[in-house]
Design an enzyme around this catalytic site. Structure first.
Site, PDB file in Angstrom:
ATOM      1  N   GLY A   1       0.772  -1.242   0.000  1.00 15.41           N
ATOM      2  CA  GLY A   1       0.000   0.000   0.000  1.00 15.41           C
ATOM      3  C   GLY A   1       0.805   1.295   0.000  1.00 15.41           C
ATOM      4  O   GLY A   1       0.403   2.283  -0.591  1.00 15.41           O
TER       5      GLY A   1
ATOM      6  N   GLU B   1       4.315   4.726   5.931  1.00 13.82           N
ATOM      7  CA  GLU B   1       3.105   3.903   6.026  1.00 13.82           C
ATOM      8  C   GLU B   1       1.956   4.618   5.325  1.00 13.82           C
ATOM      9  O   GLU B   1       1.835   5.843   5.398  1.00 13.82           O
ATOM     10  CB  GLU B   1       2.797   3.665   7.516  1.00 13.82           C
ATOM     11  CG  GLU B   1       1.561   2.879   7.832  1.00 13.82           C
ATOM     12  CD  GLU B   1       1.571   1.424   7.370  1.00 13.82           C
ATOM     13  OE1 GLU B   1       2.001   1.163   6.229  1.00 13.82           O
ATOM     14  OE2 GLU B   1       1.126   0.562   8.138  1.00 13.82           O
ATOM     15  N   ASP B   2       1.134   3.857   4.643  1.00 11.07           N
ATOM     16  CA  ASP B   2       0.009   4.467   3.929  1.00 11.07           C
ATOM     17  C   ASP B   2      -1.122   4.862   4.870  1.00 11.07           C
ATOM     18  O   ASP B   2      -1.624   5.972   4.827  1.00 11.07           O
ATOM     19  CB  ASP B   2      -0.510   3.532   2.822  1.00 11.07           C
ATOM     20  CG  ASP B   2      -0.717   2.103   3.320  1.00 11.07           C
ATOM     21  OD1 ASP B   2      -0.450   1.825   4.504  1.00 11.07           O
ATOM     22  OD2 ASP B   2      -1.131   1.258   2.511  1.00 11.07           O
TER      23      ASP B   2
ATOM     24  N   PHE C   1     -13.977   2.731   5.010  1.00 12.56           N
ATOM     25  CA  PHE C   1     -13.023   2.005   4.171  1.00 12.56           C
ATOM     26  C   PHE C   1     -12.656   2.867   2.974  1.00 12.56           C
ATOM     27  O   PHE C   1     -13.496   3.196   2.145  1.00 12.56           O
ATOM     28  CB  PHE C   1     -13.549   0.649   3.722  1.00 12.56           C
ATOM     29  CG  PHE C   1     -12.427  -0.234   3.281  1.00 12.56           C
ATOM     30  CD1 PHE C   1     -11.668  -0.923   4.213  1.00 12.56           C
ATOM     31  CD2 PHE C   1     -12.058  -0.302   1.950  1.00 12.56           C
ATOM     32  CE1 PHE C   1     -10.573  -1.689   3.826  1.00 12.56           C
ATOM     33  CE2 PHE C   1     -10.964  -1.057   1.554  1.00 12.56           C
ATOM     34  CZ  PHE C   1     -10.234  -1.760   2.493  1.00 12.56           C
TER      35      PHE C   1
ATOM     36  N   ASP D   1      -4.073   2.167  11.296  1.00 14.80           N
ATOM     37  CA  ASP D   1      -5.386   1.851  11.851  1.00 14.80           C
ATOM     38  C   ASP D   1      -5.161   1.517  13.324  1.00 14.80           C
ATOM     39  O   ASP D   1      -5.026   2.419  14.147  1.00 14.80           O
ATOM     40  CB  ASP D   1      -5.971   0.694  11.027  1.00 14.80           C
ATOM     41  CG  ASP D   1      -7.452   0.481  11.245  1.00 14.80           C
ATOM     42  OD1 ASP D   1      -7.928   0.853  12.322  1.00 14.80           O
ATOM     43  OD2 ASP D   1      -8.128  -0.060  10.364  1.00 14.80           O
TER      44      ASP D   1
ATOM     45  N   ASP E   1      -5.954  -0.345  -1.355  1.00 19.31           N
ATOM     46  CA  ASP E   1      -6.729  -1.219  -2.236  1.00 19.31           C
ATOM     47  C   ASP E   1      -7.958  -1.791  -1.554  1.00 19.31           C
ATOM     48  O   ASP E   1      -8.070  -1.814  -0.337  1.00 19.31           O
ATOM     49  CB  ASP E   1      -5.869  -2.401  -2.671  1.00 19.31           C
ATOM     50  CG  ASP E   1      -5.663  -3.407  -1.533  1.00 19.31           C
ATOM     51  OD1 ASP E   1      -5.230  -2.981  -0.443  1.00 19.31           O
ATOM     52  OD2 ASP E   1      -5.959  -4.594  -1.727  1.00 19.31           O
TER      53      ASP E   1
ATOM     54  N   ARG F   1      -5.703   0.778  -6.290  1.00 19.60           N
ATOM     55  CA  ARG F   1      -4.443   1.371  -5.833  1.00 19.60           C
ATOM     56  C   ARG F   1      -4.012   2.500  -6.762  1.00 19.60           C
ATOM     57  O   ARG F   1      -3.299   3.413  -6.367  1.00 19.60           O
ATOM     58  CB  ARG F   1      -3.322   0.324  -5.820  1.00 19.60           C
ATOM     59  CG  ARG F   1      -3.490  -0.777  -4.779  1.00 19.60           C
ATOM     60  CD  ARG F   1      -2.182  -1.565  -4.660  1.00 19.60           C
ATOM     61  NE  ARG F   1      -2.337  -2.852  -3.994  1.00 19.60           N
ATOM     62  CZ  ARG F   1      -2.323  -3.029  -2.679  1.00 19.60           C
ATOM     63  NH1 ARG F   1      -2.192  -1.990  -1.881  1.00 19.60           N
ATOM     64  NH2 ARG F   1      -2.449  -4.228  -2.155  1.00 19.60           N
TER      65      ARG F   1
END
Ligand code: XMP
Ligand code: MG
Length: 183
Positions: A47, A102-103, A156, A106, A163, A169
């Site tokens: 990601g 980091e994308d 989400f 969470d 993705d 993506r």
């Protein structure tokens, strides 16, 4: 939030312009903090590859890049944080200043486990640059990133490297996926 023409995207959370601004700001800050430190930027595939590509071009001091891939143990539904290295770094990180790109953060469990593994290799420092952090009421991620791009809603989201089932993506913006796409 704005609407868009993609049939699977409910709304756009971050436009291309908004993303550019966020990444430029993060790159400028990292350049300031890592002057003369030759940081190693680590991408955890897959990601974060889009973010990393933009981030390193926003960094104006010498740096290098390496990649790793991990896979989670367990049923894959809930993040346990316990990961297995699928592709390790090619770079020795002993004595190096490491920045993990980091994308999206969470729970932060995956990353906290990964940091523990990398700390055993005795880098000079490890910090996290998270492009986005999910805003979850009454929940804080397991790690505190040194650099945070933007807080995103607890939905989400896809695009800009993120993705759903390996799709989306390549969208140049970040959007909320229509629930009917994954239900
Ligand atoms: P933890 O909970 O360990 O997990 O911080 C972070 C990873 O979970 C994935 N993730 C998402 N992927 N849209 C995505 O495409 C999302 O909204 C989302 N939220 C979490 C992602 O792989 C991230 O690295
Ligand atoms: Mg990820």
């Amino acid at each position: 939030m704005s609407s868009c023409n993609h049939p699977d995207i409910e709304s756009i959370v971050l436009s291309e312009d908004a993303i550019k601004e966020i990444v430029a700001r993060m790159g400028a800050k990292i350049s300031e903090d890592y002057k003369d430190k030759n940081p190693l930027i680590i991408t955890v595939l897959r990601g974060a590859f889009v973010f990393t590509a933009d981030l390193v071009r926003a960094i104006t001091v010498p740096c290098s890049v390496d990649f790793m891939a991990v896979s989670s143990y367990g049923d894959g539904v809930k993040s346990t944080g316990v990961v297995r290295i699928v592709k390790d770094l090619d770079t020795r990180i002993e004595g190096r200043h490491v920045v993990i790109a980091e994308d999206i953060l969470d729970s932060g469990l995956t990353l906290s486990y990964l940091i523990e593994m990398l700390e055993a290799r005795h880098p000079a420092s490890i910090e996290v640059a998270a492009f986005s952090v999910k805003d979850i009421p009454d929940k804080r991620p397991a790690i505190e990133p040194r650099y945070v791009g933007v807080h995103v809603p607890n939905e989400f989201i896809v695009g800009y490297g993120l993705d759903y089932a390996e799709r989306y993506r390549n969208l140049p913006y970040v959007g909320i996926l229509k629930p009917e796409v994954y239900s």
